[in-house]
Every structure is written in structure tokens, then in C-alpha cells.
Design a protein around this motif. Structure first.
Motif, PDB file in Angstrom:
ATOM      1  N   PHE A 376       0.800  -1.222   0.000  1.00 31.45           N
ATOM      2  CA  PHE A 376       0.000   0.000   0.000  1.00 31.45           C
ATOM      3  C   PHE A 376       0.834   1.275   0.000  1.00 31.45           C
ATOM      4  CE2 PHE A 376      -2.288  -3.294   2.501  1.00 31.45           C
ATOM      5  CZ  PHE A 376      -3.162  -3.680   1.491  1.00 31.45           C
ATOM      6  N   CYS A 377       2.128   1.157  -0.337  1.00 33.67           N
ATOM      7  CA  CYS A 377       2.949   2.356  -0.548  1.00 33.67           C
ATOM      8  C   CYS A 377       2.844   2.714  -2.031  1.00 33.67           C
ATOM      9  CB  CYS A 377       4.397   2.100  -0.154  1.00 33.67           C
ATOM     10  SG  CYS A 377       5.481   3.513  -0.485  1.00 33.67           S
ATOM     11  N   GLN A 378       1.883   3.558  -2.357  1.00 37.47           N
ATOM     12  CA  GLN A 378       1.585   3.834  -3.757  1.00 37.47           C
ATOM     13  C   GLN A 378       2.734   4.489  -4.530  1.00 37.47           C
ATOM     14  OE1 GLN A 378      -0.966   2.658  -5.376  1.00 37.47           O
ATOM     15  NE2 GLN A 378      -1.764   1.695  -3.529  1.00 37.47           N
ATOM     16  N   PRO A 379       3.431   5.490  -3.990  1.00 37.74           N
ATOM     17  CA  PRO A 379       4.483   6.124  -4.792  1.00 37.74           C
ATOM     18  C   PRO A 379       5.546   5.137  -5.287  1.00 37.74           C
ATOM     19  CG  PRO A 379       3.959   7.494  -2.903  1.00 37.74           C
ATOM     20  CD  PRO A 379       3.238   6.193  -2.697  1.00 37.74           C
ATOM     21  N   TYR A 380       6.045   4.276  -4.390  1.00 36.25           N
ATOM     22  CA  TYR A 380       7.084   3.335  -4.811  1.00 36.25           C
ATOM     23  C   TYR A 380       6.494   2.197  -5.638  1.00 36.25           C
ATOM     24  CZ  TYR A 380      10.682   5.781  -2.334  1.00 36.25           C
ATOM     25  OH  TYR A 380      11.570   6.753  -1.955  1.00 36.25           O
ATOM     26  N   ALA A 381       5.288   1.756  -5.310  1.00 36.45           N
ATOM     27  CA  ALA A 381       4.663   0.698  -6.103  1.00 36.45           C
ATOM     28  C   ALA A 381       4.451   1.151  -7.546  1.00 36.45           C
ATOM     29  CB  ALA A 381       3.330   0.292  -5.478  1.00 36.45           C
ATOM     30  N   MET A 382       4.035   2.399  -7.732  1.00 38.45           N
ATOM     31  CA  MET A 382       3.776   2.910  -9.077  1.00 38.45           C
ATOM     32  C   MET A 382       5.054   3.022  -9.903  1.00 38.45           C
ATOM     33  SD  MET A 382       0.494   3.427  -9.511  1.00 38.45           S
ATOM     34  CE  MET A 382       0.248   4.709 -10.728  1.00 38.45           C
TER      35      MET A 382
END
Length: 425
Positions: A376-382
Motif C-alpha cells: 500500500f505504498c503507492q508512490p514506490y509501487a507505481m
């Protein structure tokens, strides 16, 4: 621990039962992972000692300093300028957020699908288990991702010493102006807290202390590039973690002493890994104490970690502050330039980070890259997919890992990492 710090912990208002449980988690993880390593440099003895006294002697040092009138400032992020903290003669410490704690209570305030790091920070506050957090005279949060931004709104109702710093999302002239305004606002807040006024001499001294820490860590990072692998990734990560809360002069001296030993090991071709062991670069989210899960899996699977492109790693330590200005405003500009060079995933566009990963992989002679993302860490996942595409286009294999602080997925992660290591072989 050899000394009983129970009285001190009581004075800080810690929940002693919960705190004992946390120390048990820390002690077991440390014992299982670190003390089982082979052929460790003797210089790691200092860092072993610091971890064993992480909630004892170092916290006592902070409490003694507070009794003498000094202030303690805690922060959660590498964007908070330690140089300014030191310039007002305060002590800067990183705050705990590397283990699950009080998750049932946390989920009364935050959604279940919230980044593990954010939930951990909230859990440590709700459970009253972190002495660094409880002894801090000011706690500095920062508006990096949306999750943190909203979590600090909730945490602000739980503490009266929370200070939140805004951060730009774009590296433009407007973004630079915002960061300078925020650094000046933080300077004013630190001066008000301590009653000290920052002049050129004080700020240069603060810059020198932090620059020296970063130089020592850069030296360690460079020695890890050697083909003989003189130190494990786990031990290097431990030094990177202790960077955030140890006394800066003592820490710098200890890292340089370790590097002196590593240089001798390189001369004698002393290694922690067999010849042709796959070399792995880990890239992505920070790994705070005691979050050693993924590195332990990697290095028990027949690989050696040769670098961390992470806030708890090279991203947090690279780049020095230019101290050549002769006035406070010029030095603040230099601080802004250095911190704006951080290639955190909050920025858009963020091609600098991909370029930096490529540079690190080449310098460290990495055979592959593991992209590590907290659930759920969107910046790094994206960013994982475009980075993967660019790296693999250059022939560098990658593995994407999403996990949290629990041990429930250990078997699955072990299987995936072992398969990746076999691919690299």
C-alpha cells in the motif's frame, strides 16, 4: 541488557509490558539474523552494542542531555534537515517505525490497507513503546505521501509536540521556493524550542557534522563495490539504520574504523561470500530497525547485498551540503539544493531515480535488482514497473517484492528470492 533502565522507561510513561514485548521482538530478530552470520568484521561489534542498548544507554544519554537543558527532536524522514537541529545544539533522532505493534488499536484510526510504515509509527505512539518518541521535545512529521499527510492529522490529536513540514512534489523553481520557506520555518521553530539563535558559525558546524557522517557512509558504500564483498548487506544495513539515532561524532568515528578494517580485508581478499556469489542491489522503501526480513532472506538464499537505493541507504546519505556561503541565507540555499536532490518517489517526474539505480547497479557490479515495496505504498509501487522495464532493457534482471512487517509471507518470499538467485547464477 546489563543495566536496568526500568525506572527511566517509567519516567517516560512507556507501557512496560508492551515495551518488554517490543524488546523481545527486537532481541529475537537480532539474535536469529545477525549473530548467526559468519566471518563478520570485528568492527561490527560497536554496532552490535548499539542495537543491544538501543532503548537503554542511548536513551539515557538523551535523558541526561535533556536534564542539562538540551532539547531532543525526533523525525520520521530524511527530508528533515539534521543540520538545522544541530545548529541549535539540539539532538536529532530518527523515530521507530520498523515493526507491527498495536495493530488492532491502529485500525481504529487508520484503514487496514495503509502502508506498514505509517501504521507502525501510529502503533508505537498508541502503545507507548518507543522511548525516542516519548522523550522528544518536538516530533517532526513531513507531508511526503498522502498516507503520511492524513496520518499526521490523526497523530496531531495524540501529541502536543507534533510539527509538520510541507514538501514540494515537483523539482521546479516553485518547489525550491517552497522547500526553502519550510526550512526557514523549521529554523524558526527550532530556535524557539531551544532559545538558540542560528548564526553562520553554528550552521556551518551542523553542516560539517552531518557531512562527515555522510562521507563515512559513502566510504562504506564504495568499499562494498569491491568484488571480494568484504561485508554483508545485513551488516551494512545495520550501520545505515544506526545512522539515524546515534551520536554523530561517535557514529562517524565507528564507521570510519569499520572502513579501515574493510580496506585491510580487501587487501587480503577476505570475503563474507564465496566467489561468484550473485550480487544484489535492493531498491525502494526504507527498512527501519528491526525490519531485516527481506535482506535476511536474500543473504540466506545464496546472494550478497551490495547496496541499498533507499532512504535507509544511499538515498539518505548521498550528496553533501556546500558550506562555502558566508551568510545564513546562503547556507539555507545550500541545504535546499542538497535535500531537493533526493530522488524520493513522491516527486514527479522522477527519472533521476531510475538513472541513479542504474549508476548504483553498475558501480556495485550488481547482477540483479530487487525492488522492495511496502504494501500500500503507492508512490514506490507505481514506480516499480517503469523502472523494471528500463533495467531489464539494459539486461539487468529484476524482482518485484511487496510485503509488510509480518512474518506470514516468509515462506513465499523465500521461494521467490531463491528462484531469482538461481536465475542470476
Amino acid at each position: 541488557m546489563t543495566t536496568d533502565y526500568t525506572s527511566m522507561w517509567k519516567d517516560l510513561g512507556l507501557d512496560l509490558t508492551a515495551h518488554d514485548a517490543l524488546l523481545g521482538v527486537l532481541g529475537q530478530a537480532y539474535g536469529d539474523i545477525y549473530q548467526s552470520q559468519k566471518n563478520r568484521p570485528s568492527g561490527m561489534g560497536y554496532f552490535d552494542f548499539v542495537v543491544s542498548e538501543v532503548h537503554g544507554l542511548r536513551v539515557k544519554e538523551l535523558m541526561d542531555a535533556k536534564a542539562q537543558g538540551r532539547k531532543v527532536i525526533g523525525s520520521y524522514c530524511v527530508f528533515v534537515p539534521e543540520e538545522i537541529t544541530l545548529a541549535v545544539e539540539a539532538i536529532h533522532v530518527g523515530l521507530c517505525s520498523g515493526a507491527d505493534f498495536a495493530m488492532d488499536e491502529v485500525e481504529k484510526y487508520l484503514p487496514r490497507n495503509t502502508c506498514a510504515l505509517i501504521k507502525s509509527a501510529m502503533g508505537f505512539k498508541l502503545a507507548k513503546v518507543c522511548p525516542y518518541l516519548e522523550c522528544a521535545d518536538m516530533v517532526v512529521g513531513e507531508n511526503t505521501c498522502d498516507g503520511k499527510k492524513k496520518a499526521y492529522e490523526v497523530m496531531g490529536s495524540m501529541m502536543d509536540n507534533l510539527y509538520v513540514m510541507d514538501l514540494p512534489q515537483v523539482k521546479s523553481s516553485e518547489g525550491k521556493a517552497l522547500l526553502k520557506a519550510e526550512f526557514l520555518r523549521y529554523k524558526d521553530a527550532a530556535e524557539t524550542l531551544t532559545g538558540k539563535t542560528i548564526d553562520v558559525t553554528a550552521l556551518k558546524q551542523g553542516i560539517a557534522l552531518v557531512n562527515n557522517k555522510r562521507k563515512a557512509m559513502a566510504r562504506l558504500a564504495t568499499l562494498r563495490h569491491n568484488a571480494s564483498a568484504p561485508i554483508s548487506g545485513l551488516d551494512s544495513l545495520l550501520a545505515n539504520q544506526i545512522f539515524f539515532f546515534d551520536d554523530p561524532v561517535r557514529f562517524t568515528d565507528s564507521v570510519n574504523a569499520l572502513c579501515d578494517e574493510l580496506e585491510k580485508r580487501i587487501e587480503k581478499n577476505v570475503s563474507v561470500a564465496d566467489e561468484n556469489t550473485p550480487r544484489i542491489l535492493i531498491s525502494g522503501c526504507p527498512m527501519a530497525v528491526p525490519n531485516w526480513k527481506l535482506p535476511a532472506i536474500v543473504e540466506s538464499s545464496g546472494a550478497v547485498i551490495v547496496g541499498e537505493e533507499s532512504c535507509v541507504g544511499e538515498r539518505g546519505c548521498r550528496n553533501l551540503v556546500d558550506d562555502s556561503a558566508d551568510d545564513v541565507d546562503g547556507l539555507i540555499d545550500a541545504l535546499v539544493d542538497r535535500y531537493l536532490a533526493i530522488d524520493c518517489a513522491i516527486f514527479t517526474p522522477n527519472t533521476e531515480r531510475t538513472d541513479h539505480i542504474k549508476e548504483m547497479a553498475q558501480a556495485s557490479k550488481a547482477d540483479g535488482v530487487i525492488q522492495y515495496t511496502l504494501n500500500f505504498c503507492q508512490p514506490y509501487a507505481m514506480e516499480t514497473m517503469p523502472i523494471e522495464n528500463e533495467l531489464e532493457a539494459t539486461g539487468l534482471p529484476t524482482l518485484r517484492i511487496e510485503t509488510d512487517y509480518s512474518q506470514e509471507d516468509m515462506g513465499q518470499l523465500q521461494t521467490r528470492v531463491e528462484a531469482f538467485v538461481e536465475l542470476l547464477k
